[in-house]
Design an enzyme around this catalytic site. Structure first.
Site, PDB file in Angstrom:
ATOM      1  N   ASN A  12      -9.769-101.019 -17.304  1.00 27.97           N
ATOM      2  CA  ASN A  12      -8.219-100.661 -17.901  1.00 27.97           C
ATOM      3  C   ASN A  12      -7.384-101.773 -16.919  1.00 27.97           C
ATOM      4  O   ASN A  12      -6.990-101.688 -15.749  1.00 27.97           O
ATOM      5  CB  ASN A  12      -7.793 -99.402 -17.264  1.00 27.97           C
ATOM      6  CG  ASN A  12      -6.496 -98.767 -17.645  1.00 27.97           C
ATOM      7  OD1 ASN A  12      -5.844 -99.714 -18.434  1.00 27.97           O
ATOM      8  ND2 ASN A  12      -5.781 -97.893 -17.260  1.00 27.97           N
ATOM      9  N   TRP A  13      -6.810-102.671 -17.800  1.00 33.70           N
ATOM     10  CA  TRP A  13      -5.725-103.780 -16.959  1.00 33.70           C
ATOM     11  C   TRP A  13      -4.216-103.462 -16.851  1.00 33.70           C
ATOM     12  O   TRP A  13      -3.558-104.091 -15.969  1.00 33.70           O
ATOM     13  CB  TRP A  13      -5.826-105.246 -17.822  1.00 33.70           C
ATOM     14  CG  TRP A  13      -7.213-105.787 -17.681  1.00 33.70           C
ATOM     15  CD1 TRP A  13      -8.281-105.567 -17.004  1.00 33.70           C
ATOM     16  CD2 TRP A  13      -7.533-106.757 -18.582  1.00 33.70           C
ATOM     17  NE1 TRP A  13      -9.392-106.656 -17.249  1.00 33.70           N
ATOM     18  CE2 TRP A  13      -8.909-107.094 -18.302  1.00 33.70           C
ATOM     19  CE3 TRP A  13      -7.060-107.691 -19.513  1.00 33.70           C
ATOM     20  CZ2 TRP A  13      -9.624-108.516 -18.717  1.00 33.70           C
ATOM     21  CZ3 TRP A  13      -7.700-108.717 -20.205  1.00 33.70           C
ATOM     22  CH2 TRP A  13      -9.081-109.113 -19.888  1.00 33.70           C
ATOM     23  N   LYS A  14      -4.374-102.146 -17.571  1.00 36.95           N
ATOM     24  CA  LYS A  14      -2.745-101.593 -17.403  1.00 36.95           C
ATOM     25  C   LYS A  14      -1.798-102.654 -17.731  1.00 36.95           C
ATOM     26  O   LYS A  14      -1.908-103.678 -18.457  1.00 36.95           O
ATOM     27  CB  LYS A  14      -2.438-101.184 -15.783  1.00 36.95           C
ATOM     28  CG  LYS A  14      -3.470-100.079 -15.353  1.00 36.95           C
ATOM     29  CD  LYS A  14      -3.281 -99.359 -14.230  1.00 36.95           C
ATOM     30  CE  LYS A  14      -4.438 -98.306 -13.987  1.00 36.95           C
ATOM     31  NZ  LYS A  14      -4.197 -97.422 -12.963  1.00 36.95           N
ATOM     32  N   GLU A 104      -0.753 -91.956 -16.006  1.00 40.87           N
ATOM     33  CA  GLU A 104       0.351 -92.844 -15.934  1.00 40.87           C
ATOM     34  C   GLU A 104       1.313 -92.436 -17.150  1.00 40.87           C
ATOM     35  O   GLU A 104       2.722 -92.634 -17.014  1.00 40.87           O
ATOM     36  CB  GLU A 104       0.028 -94.391 -15.891  1.00 40.87           C
ATOM     37  CG  GLU A 104      -0.411 -94.462 -14.290  1.00 40.87           C
ATOM     38  CD  GLU A 104      -1.379 -95.725 -14.083  1.00 40.87           C
ATOM     39  OE1 GLU A 104      -1.394 -96.561 -14.959  1.00 40.87           O
ATOM     40  OE2 GLU A 104      -1.995 -95.859 -13.047  1.00 40.87           O
ATOM     41  N   GLY A 248      -9.458 -99.526 -12.569  1.00 42.06           N
ATOM     42  CA  GLY A 248      -8.398-100.270 -12.874  1.00 42.06           C
ATOM     43  C   GLY A 248      -8.322-101.436 -11.805  1.00 42.06           C
ATOM     44  O   GLY A 248      -8.752-102.591 -12.133  1.00 42.06           O
ATOM     45  N   GLY A 249      -7.704-101.518 -10.534  1.00 41.92           N
ATOM     46  CA  GLY A 249      -7.550-102.394  -9.747  1.00 41.92           C
ATOM     47  C   GLY A 249      -8.624-103.165  -9.734  1.00 41.92           C
ATOM     48  O   GLY A 249      -8.763-104.527  -9.606  1.00 41.92           O
TER      49      GLY A 249
HETATM   50  P1  PGA Z   1      -7.685 -97.617 -10.351  1.00 42.31           P
HETATM   51  O1  PGA Z   1      -7.279 -97.073 -11.561  1.00 42.31           O
HETATM   52  O2  PGA Z   1      -9.116 -98.039 -10.371  1.00 42.31           O
HETATM   53  O3  PGA Z   1      -6.913 -98.784  -9.979  1.00 42.31           O
HETATM   54  O4  PGA Z   1      -7.441 -96.453  -9.224  1.00 42.31           O
HETATM   55  C1  PGA Z   1      -8.069 -96.264 -12.606  1.00 42.31           C
HETATM   56  C2  PGA Z   1      -7.319 -95.885 -13.558  1.00 42.31           C
HETATM   57  O5  PGA Z   1      -6.108 -95.600 -13.773  1.00 42.31           O
HETATM   58  O6  PGA Z   1      -7.840 -95.705 -14.830  1.00 42.31           O
END
Ligand code: PGA
Length: 270
Positions: A12-14, A104, A248-249
């Site tokens: 998930n690159w957001k 989010e 994510g990160g």
């Molecule tokens: P994160 O994010 O790995 O940066 O904690 C995961 C997500 O929000 O899906």
């Protein structure tokens, strides 16, 4: 889902990565992806809306075994909704999956369980695979509400009946869905539940779906998300009901994401 489910790794690159950065990332994947990983795992990238179609084209040109997910969709199929994106548009842009109900979205954009349920239904109706995110906040965890919250989000999001009213319905098929258990307090914080706690929540979700009439072979795959990295992936993936992760990160650098997939694959003995 059964122990034999294909493990699934979602990046998930957001709100990160321009198209040129995404192309650079794909070039790294093409160089570094191992054959074994390509065969054994399902890889999904979730870029921002605006680069989806171009990333799909790049994946096709590089012949990469990667599917695309959108990070959201609108709960109507079309119409006067300025600034929104429909599931039909996402399909045409090359998406097979769509993340729905990420915390989010719930927290910053006020998405309710009811809206999320509509999004899940619309996505499924259009042939998109929803990746429904559920998970408790820090406060809910402190108040021992984790199971309650996850059950509610799951029941509402998937429009399942609760156990008391569950009839003998055995026609509910959720094998075209993915569920990601993402404790809100674990996202981007570097903190994670123990793998045993994750397994316990996954088992709770399975029992919740079972009591709503979902048969074993029609269960969705269950992912974990929240501060997944190279250090915790193997332990998480060793749990029998963890079918993959949403990162994510740690998914933002191609090398890190490939390391996570490799360690996850080995943890499942694939
Ligand atoms: P994160 O994010 O790995 O940066 O904690 C995961 C997500 O929000 O899906």
């Amino acid at each position: 889902m059964s122990v034999m489910a294909t493990p699934c790794f979602v990046a998930n690159w957001k709100m990160n990565k321009t198209l040129s950065e995404a192309c650079d990332y794909l070039a790294h994947l093409q160089q570094g992806l191992k054959q074994e990983a390509c065969k054994a795992l399902e890889m999904i990238l979730a870029p921002s809306y605006v680069i989806l179609a171009a990333v799909a084209e790049q994946i096709r040109q590089l012949s990469l075994p990667i599917a695309l997910a959108a990070q959201n969709l609108h709960h109507k199929t079309g119409g006067a909704y300025t600034g929104e994106v429909s599931g039909t548009m996402l399909r045409e842009a090359g998406c097979r999956y769509v993340i729905i109900g990420h915390s989010e979205r719930r927290v910053y954009f006020g998405e309710t369980d009811a809206i999320i349920a509509e999004k899940v239904a619309v996505a499924r109706g259009l042939g998109l695979v929803p990746i429904l995110c559920v998970g408790e906040s820090a406060e809910e965890r402190e108040n021992h509400k984790t199971e309650l919250v996850v059950r509610r989000q799951l029941q509402v999001g998937l429009e399942l009946s609760n156990s008391e009213s569950a009839s003998s319905r055995s026609d509910i098929n959720l094998s075209d869905c993915l569920i990601a258990y993402e404790p809100v307090w674990a996202i981007g914080s570097g903190k994670t539940p123990t793998s045993a706690e994750v397994e316990q929540v996954h088992c709770t979700m399975i029992s919740c779906m079972k009591s709503a009439g979902v048969l074993e072979e029609r269960m969705p795959r269950l992912l974990y998300g929240g501060s997944v990295d190279e250090k915790n992936i193997a332990t998480l993936m060793k749990e029998p009901h963890v079918d993959g992760v949403l990162a994510g990160g740690a998914s933002l650098a191609a090398e890190r994401f490939m390391t996570i997939m490799e360690l996850g694959r080995r943890a499942k003995n694939l």
